[in-house]
Every structure is written in C-alpha cells, then in structure tokens.
Design a protein around this motif. Structure first.
Motif, PDB file in Angstrom:
ATOM      1  N   PRO A 140      63.370  29.617  17.363  1.00 36.63           N
ATOM      2  CA  PRO A 140      64.035  28.429  16.800  1.00 36.63           C
ATOM      3  C   PRO A 140      65.325  28.811  16.084  1.00 36.63           C
ATOM      4  O   PRO A 140      65.437  29.895  15.504  1.00 36.63           O
ATOM      5  N   VAL A 141      66.297  27.898  16.123  1.00 34.63           N
ATOM      6  CA  VAL A 141      67.610  28.128  15.518  1.00 34.63           C
ATOM      7  C   VAL A 141      67.898  26.998  14.536  1.00 34.63           C
ATOM      8  O   VAL A 141      67.699  25.817  14.851  1.00 34.63           O
ATOM      9  N   ILE A 142      68.394  27.356  13.357  1.00 31.96           N
ATOM     10  CA  ILE A 142      68.776  26.349  12.361  1.00 31.96           C
ATOM     11  C   ILE A 142      70.082  25.703  12.792  1.00 31.96           C
ATOM     12  O   ILE A 142      71.077  26.383  13.069  1.00 31.96           O
ATOM     13  N   GLY A 143      70.078  24.381  12.871  1.00 31.13           N
ATOM     14  CA  GLY A 143      71.274  23.623  13.219  1.00 31.13           C
ATOM     15  C   GLY A 143      71.312  22.321  12.454  1.00 31.13           C
ATOM     16  O   GLY A 143      70.523  22.094  11.532  1.00 31.13           O
ATOM     17  N   LYS A 165      80.928   8.802  10.692  1.00 30.75           N
ATOM     18  CA  LYS A 165      81.377   7.511  11.213  1.00 30.75           C
ATOM     19  C   LYS A 165      82.416   7.670  12.320  1.00 30.75           C
ATOM     20  O   LYS A 165      82.850   6.686  12.903  1.00 30.75           O
ATOM     21  N   LEU A 166      82.799   8.923  12.596  1.00 36.16           N
ATOM     22  CA  LEU A 166      83.793   9.191  13.628  1.00 36.16           C
ATOM     23  C   LEU A 166      83.237  10.121  14.701  1.00 36.16           C
ATOM     24  O   LEU A 166      83.973  10.880  15.317  1.00 36.16           O
ATOM     25  N   GLY A 167      81.933  10.050  14.917  1.00 35.03           N
ATOM     26  CA  GLY A 167      81.310  10.858  15.942  1.00 35.03           C
ATOM     27  C   GLY A 167      80.210  11.739  15.391  1.00 35.03           C
ATOM     28  O   GLY A 167      80.092  11.936  14.179  1.00 35.03           O
ATOM     29  N   HIS A 168      79.385  12.265  16.297  1.00 34.48           N
ATOM     30  CA  HIS A 168      78.284  13.150  15.946  1.00 34.48           C
ATOM     31  C   HIS A 168      78.575  14.538  16.512  1.00 34.48           C
ATOM     32  O   HIS A 168      79.033  14.669  17.658  1.00 34.48           O
ATOM     33  N   PHE A 169      78.243  15.573  15.728  1.00 42.54           N
ATOM     34  CA  PHE A 169      78.557  16.946  16.119  1.00 42.54           C
ATOM     35  C   PHE A 169      77.347  17.834  15.847  1.00 42.54           C
ATOM     36  O   PHE A 169      76.877  17.922  14.713  1.00 42.54           O
ATOM     37  N   ASN A 170      76.846  18.479  16.892  1.00 42.32           N
ATOM     38  CA  ASN A 170      75.771  19.451  16.708  1.00 42.32           C
ATOM     39  C   ASN A 170      76.384  20.805  16.391  1.00 42.32           C
ATOM     40  O   ASN A 170      77.274  21.285  17.116  1.00 42.32           O
ATOM     41  N   VAL A 171      75.906  21.433  15.311  1.00 45.06           N
ATOM     42  CA  VAL A 171      76.479  22.706  14.872  1.00 45.06           C
ATOM     43  C   VAL A 171      75.367  23.732  14.680  1.00 45.06           C
ATOM     44  O   VAL A 171      74.287  23.412  14.193  1.00 45.06           O
ATOM     45  N   LYS A 177      79.001  28.894  14.861  1.00 50.03           N
ATOM     46  CA  LYS A 177      79.892  29.242  15.968  1.00 50.03           C
ATOM     47  C   LYS A 177      80.067  28.062  16.930  1.00 50.03           C
ATOM     48  O   LYS A 177      81.163  27.810  17.400  1.00 50.03           O
ATOM     49  N   MET A 178      78.961  27.381  17.209  1.00 53.70           N
ATOM     50  CA  MET A 178      79.025  26.260  18.149  1.00 53.70           C
ATOM     51  C   MET A 178      79.214  24.947  17.396  1.00 53.70           C
ATOM     52  O   MET A 178      78.447  24.630  16.475  1.00 53.70           O
ATOM     53  N   ILE A 179      80.233  24.204  17.793  1.00 53.59           N
ATOM     54  CA  ILE A 179      80.458  22.843  17.296  1.00 53.59           C
ATOM     55  C   ILE A 179      80.559  21.967  18.539  1.00 53.59           C
ATOM     56  O   ILE A 179      81.514  22.073  19.311  1.00 53.59           O
ATOM     57  N   ILE A 180      79.549  21.147  18.756  1.00 54.64           N
ATOM     58  CA  ILE A 180      79.441  20.376  19.996  1.00 54.64           C
ATOM     59  C   ILE A 180      79.745  18.908  19.722  1.00 54.64           C
ATOM     60  O   ILE A 180      79.144  18.294  18.833  1.00 54.64           O
ATOM     61  N   LEU A 181      80.675  18.352  20.484  1.00 54.72           N
ATOM     62  CA  LEU A 181      80.922  16.909  20.441  1.00 54.72           C
ATOM     63  C   LEU A 181      79.817  16.225  21.243  1.00 54.72           C
ATOM     64  O   LEU A 181      79.667  16.449  22.446  1.00 54.72           O
ATOM     65  N   ASN A 182      79.036  15.396  20.567  1.00 56.38           N
ATOM     66  CA  ASN A 182      77.879  14.750  21.200  1.00 56.38           C
ATOM     67  C   ASN A 182      78.256  13.411  21.834  1.00 56.38           C
ATOM     68  O   ASN A 182      79.139  12.708  21.348  1.00 56.38           O
ATOM     69  N   HIS A 183      77.544  13.069  22.902  1.00 59.42           N
ATOM     70  CA  HIS A 183      77.592  11.746  23.557  1.00 59.42           C
ATOM     71  C   HIS A 183      78.894  10.980  23.271  1.00 59.42           C
ATOM     72  O   HIS A 183      78.901   9.917  22.641  1.00 59.42           O
TER      73      HIS A 183
END
Length: 644
Positions: free
Chosen positions: A314-317, A323-329, A360-366
């Motif tokens: 498992p990885v902590i994220g 209000k301007l988008g969701h980001f998985n980090v 390291k990873m910043i993901i722009l979601n949906h």
C-alpha cells in the motif's frame, strides 16, 4: 362425468394448485418488469417506451403471510440514484445503487401486512433533476422470514491457483444472470454484497435461497474465469471447487490502481477500509494508492490486520479535492501534513501539493467530469485541438487519467485524445488508468489499472520510489480489460526515446494481451495523436492463451521527431462478474460498452539532436521571428511565439 362437472372440477384443481403454489413459494405482485423514469429525457435509449416516476400496487395478502414475517423480493436493474421501497407507509429499505441486475430482498416484519388492502410503493427519495432509468420487476412476496429464506441452502466454494488457495471474487447469479442476495455473514477475510463475495482465503460459505445458480470465480484482469452450474434444494449443502489460471503475464511490471477510496475515510460509497483490503487482494492489485479526499491515509495497518499485507504494497496518497479539479498525489511520507486544498488557482494548488514531502506523481483526475461547477477540460476552459487552457495554466501535473473505470466517458477515447494533444504541446504527462472505486460491487477496484515498470518479485515489498520514478517517466501501460505492449526496434518501449536517426522505417512490435473471457477487435498506432496504422482483430487469430495478437509492423519514418502510442479496444463485458460500467456523466443516451488498453508513449528521435522534440516546438521554430504588421497603427498579429 358430465362436461360441466368436469369443468368445475378442473377449475377447482387449478385454483387449489395455484393456492398451494402460492402458499409454498410466495405471492407474485408484479410478474413483468416496469420502467421507472425520472422526469425529463430518457437516460438511455436501450429503455424504450414511456416510464413512470414511481410505482405503486394495492394488493391483498395471501392468508399464509397475513400478519406473519415474510420477505419481499424485487428484481432491479440500472439503479443509479436513491429509490425507497415502502409498504403500508413504512420504509422497508432502498434499492441497491448499482447498474447490475440484482434480486434485492427486504424483511417484512410481522404485523405489517394486512388481510385487506396493502400498498407497496417504489419512489425516488428526492427529485434533484438527475436522470435515472430503472427497471423493476418481477416483485414477489415470499412466505418466509428473510433469515430463513436467504439461508434455505448452503454453498461452500473454494478457489485455487496452481493448487493453492487464492484471494478472489465469487459471483453467484440465477438462471437469468441476475445477482442474488445471500445470507452470507462478513468477517475480516470476506467482503459481501448482492451475489458477490470477495474472499482473502479462497474459501467462502454462502447461504442461498433454494434455486438454480451459476457460480463464477475470478481474480481480476490477469486471471482466467472459472464457472460451474449448481442446483440447490431447501436443506441442501453442496460444495464447488474452482481453479483459476494466471493467463496474462506481466513480468517487470506491477498492477497499480492510483485511485482507491473507502467509506471509512472518504465518507461515501460502501466499502469500509477493511473490505477494501480484501477487494484489493481479490482483484490482484499489487500497488494500491490510498486516495481518500483531502486526507493522507496509510493502509498498511489495515492490510496487516486482515492478513492482506502479503498480497500488495500500500502507498500513502491523497485525492486533493479542490473547486478547480481533483488531483491524486503520491507517494507521501508517513506523518506529512495533507496539502491545502483551498487554493483558488492552479499555481497555488500545485504549489501546495509540491510542498508535501515525498510527492512525485500529481495526476489530473477525470478532466472531462463536472465537479463543484467546474470541468477542467470543459468547453470554454480547454482547447482540445492544441491543448491550451483558457485559464489555470501552466500544467504542473506529471500524469493524467485517460481511463477511469468508475467515470468513463461516452466516447471512451476522448481523454486519450486529450492526453496526446498535450504531448504534442510538449507537456510530458504519463497516461493513467484507475478505478476510482468507492464500492465493493458497483465499480470493481482495479478494473481500470496502470501497469508500472518495477521489480515485481515480492509484491508485499515493492520499491515504491522506483515505481513512482518510472511512473513519472511514463514507463506504464493502461489497462481496462485489455493490455497492449509496444516496442520500437525491439529496444525501446513506453517512456523511452528511440534513437532512429536516418532510418526510413520504424519497426514496431505489438502484443495485445487479455484473459480468455475478453476479446479485442481493433488495434491502432497513433503518431503525434493521428492514426497511422489500424488492424481489425478477431478471436480466430489468437496466438495462444492470454495473447490476442502479436506481430511486427513497419511504419514509414518521418523527417521529424514524433511519439507513438498503441491502443486496443474490444467489446464490453455485459456479465455481472466484471461488467463494464456505463458513463458517469453521459453525453448521449446512446452508448456501447467497450474495453480499452493504451501503451505509454514511445518518443522517436528522427532528427538526430538526441532529444524528443514536440510538435509545438517544431511549430515555434518554424514561426521564429515571423512578424506581420498591417501598418504602424495596427498591433502586431504575429510575433515571436516562443516568447509567449
């Protein structure tokens, strides 16, 4: 015997037979399905005809259930909003929010049914303008309390891989393919929903109503599907043993789900964090990222507590929900504070995320979905021809969801096209596949996933830093029922730059993989976002188990650098054991289910400068120094574009 006497006797026998059948089995209240539809346009074109906003029935209870505890059975399908079930003004419960066909069971307490008139109703909880086309029926009243009805028989299921018990998902459907609510009781090794049991140990005791069933076992995308038919009479106790095969090899890559929620920490959905540990193991996810909303969660203690820690790392994220988008980090160092999600522009949001230790990873979601009134790649906010946002620029993410299996687009390729447009602009984003699962059953965790290059010899101790570094570099493959591998000149693959200066052809090796229960029908190679090669596929051309296609093709080399991407698509899965979900925010009532796979990008250096050059960079060079003035009173129309 006179004809009239025979007729009277026949009538009495029919009535008596009907009464006996009703007494033994139940009372049918609705024999055929009805369509319930909230106000407005039809949600799906597959549901033809007018629908009613609610359904109600007045009926007399059979003498066998008058005043006694009984069970209400309702077959439901395509439920996406909240619908309540009431009897004589008392709420029995709600339909399960799930698109699958399900037999839902409701306890009818003693004394609620009356000998005269009773009123059963199914109604939307609230009218919020959200469309929902729902099929309801048949509806039956069973002359047994629910605990007796759901435990009339017992099925013991054991599942193995190579002779050893394995975590898996067990699916039980009736003869119509409908999931059946069971009397199974959860413990720390089981996660149970209608017709579905996840088991950590490969074993499950499943009490069921008497009936004919088909039992399936699976362990996510990489494994075969096993099945067996079984008939259970009241009082039966039968055993079923099923064996799975590992059909899709992925050496040197780990199965990662970058978007994983729990009810415990996100506050919505239905999977507790303990159930989430069981479902992750059951779907074969090896690198799950905890992405509950605006909190940093370490799932390792929960995995250890239920005995799932040997099956994944498992990885902590965090899903930074703004209000301007969701980001998985991720990854986030244990004990670090959660990033501030209250930023009012992308620079401040990215700044808060980048300040978190370890990320390291910043993901722009949906990016095509509407949340809090904002759609990152919506009309007016994003030019999808050239990859320019009207505001909130620059893009400082390192990845972008191109496939979210809980929130697919009507056009399954739409986000993939957006991603390739951004690559053309010179924005180096890794493609991401994920599940965004909040549930045990409705949206399977790991259905959408990303394969990340990483040493996979011990999945309980994966090198998270290595995986994150390779993720940022784009050394990944996106999977949603299929997997496509692309290698250029037998040397370079996703996330790498092929050195082919002076070559006239680009040799590309392609493999499409998938278990026996999926199919692929189209394979495409894209160069700088444009299709340059396509191949139709069929089951007849499968080279072997787990391999749907393999060949080497040669593309003509361009005079400039370019990136290559391979995608594969196929028919969607319409069975409850792995149903491909309908679009989350559909653009149209017309939709065709599809599976999907995408390689990461392979950059091809053809101009010999040793670096991968984007289409935008070439355009800037071509326009370098170009200035056009109508006259001194008019402003410059073209200027040095590189300075913008």
């Amino acid at each position: 015997m006179p004809y009239r006497a025979l007729l009277r006797l026949t009538f009495v026998l029919v009535v008596l037979s009907s009464w006996l059948m009703q007494t033994a089995a139940g009372q049918t209240l609705l024999p055929t399905p009805v369509l319930l539809r909230t106000e407005g346009q039809p949600e799906w074109s597959e549901f033809v005809g007018p629908g009613e906003p609610s359904w109600a029935l007045e009926f007399k209870a059979a003498s066998a259930v008058d005043g006694a505890a009984s069970t209400l059975r309702i077959r439901q399908q395509d439920v996406r909003q909240a619908w309540s079930v009431t009897l004589n003004g008392e709420k029995l419960g709600a339909l399960v929010v799930d698109e699958n066909p399900i037999w839902s069971h409701f306890a009818v307490p003693a004394g609620l049914l009356k000998p005269s008139q009773n009123r059963l109703a199914i109604e939307r909880d609230r009218q919020d303008g959200k469309p929902d086309d729902v099929l309801v029926g048949p509806v039956e009243l069973v002359h047994q309390p629910i605990d007796q009805f759901q435990t009339a028989a017992k099925l013991d299921v054991s599942v193995v891989v190579a002779g050893k018990p394995t975590p898996c998902r067990i699916t039980v459907v009736d003869e119509t393919g409908t999931l059946v609510a069971t009397g199974a009781v959860a413990d720390k090794t089981l996660a149970i929903r209608s017709g579905t049991v996840y088991t950590l140990t490969g074993k499950a005791a499943i009490p069921l109503p008497a009936g004919k069933y088909r039992v399936y076992a699976g362990r996510g995308f990489e494994y075969s599907l096993a099945e067996e038919a079984v008939e259970l009479a009241t009082g039966d106790a039968k055993s079923v043993s099923l064996e799975l095969r590992h059909e899709v090899p992925t050496p040197g890559y780990v199965a990662c789900d970058t978007h994983v929620h729990s009810l415990t920490h996100s506050g919505h959905g239905d999977a507790t964090v303990q159930e989430r540990m069981v479902t992750l193991a059951g779907e074969g996810i090896e690198l799950p990222i905890a992405t509950d909303h605006n909190v940093n969660i370490d799932q390792r203690p929960f995995a250890t507590a239920v005995g799932a820690d040997r099956f994944f790392t498992p990885v902590i994220g965090n899903e930074v929900t703004t209000k301007l988008g969701h980001f998985n980090v991720f990854p986030i160092i244990a004990g670090a504070a959660a990033p501030d999600y209250r930023g009012r522009d992308w620079p401040s949001i990215f700044g808060a995320i980048e300040a978190v230790p370890g990320v390291k990873m910043i993901i722009l979601n949906h990016a095509r979905d509407l949340h809090s009134g904002y759609k990152p790649f919506g009309p007016g906010a994003f030019n999808d021809a050239v990859g320019v946002k009207a505001e909130q620029w620059p893009m400082r993410a390192t990845g972008m969801e191109i496939l979210n299996s809980s929130a697919t687009q009507t056009d399954l390729m739409q986000l993939c096209h957006d991603w390739m447009t951004l690559l053309n602009r010179g924005v180096p984003l890794a493609p991401v596949g994920c599940s965004d699962s909040h549930d045990v059953l409705r949206h399977f965790v790991g259905q959408g996933r990303t394969y990340v290059r990483c040493d996979d010899q011990d999945v309980s101790r994966l090198d998270v830093d290595m995986a994150a570094t390779n993720f940022v570099a784009g050394r990944v493959r996106v999977s949603y029922g299929l997997l496509v591998e692309m290698t250029v000149a037998d040397l370079w693959t996703s996330g790498e730059t092929a050195r082919l200066t002076g070559q006239t052809e680009i040799p590309v090796r392609l493999r499409v993989r998938g278990p026996h229960w999926v199919a692929a029908d189209k394979l495409t190679i894209w160069a700088n976002g444009h299709p340059v090669w396509e191949q139709e596929l069929s089951d007849a051309s499968r080279p072997g188990i787990g391999l749907l296609y393999e060949d080497v093709i040669k593309l003509p080399a361009a005079a400039h650098d370019q990136f290559l991407v391979a995608t594969a698509t196929g028919p969607g899965i319409q069975h409850c054991y792995w149903r491909t979900a309908k679009p989350y925010q559909p653009d149209s009532p017309d939709w065709t289910p599809r599976t999907f796979a995408c390689s990461g990008a392979v950059w091809v250096d053809l101009d010999g400068d040793g670096v991968a050059t984007s289409a935008r960079s070439y355009a800037e060079r071509a326009m370098e120094g170009l200035v056009w003035n109508h006259d001194e009173s008019r402003r410059t129309v073209f200027t040095r574009l590189a300075a913008r």
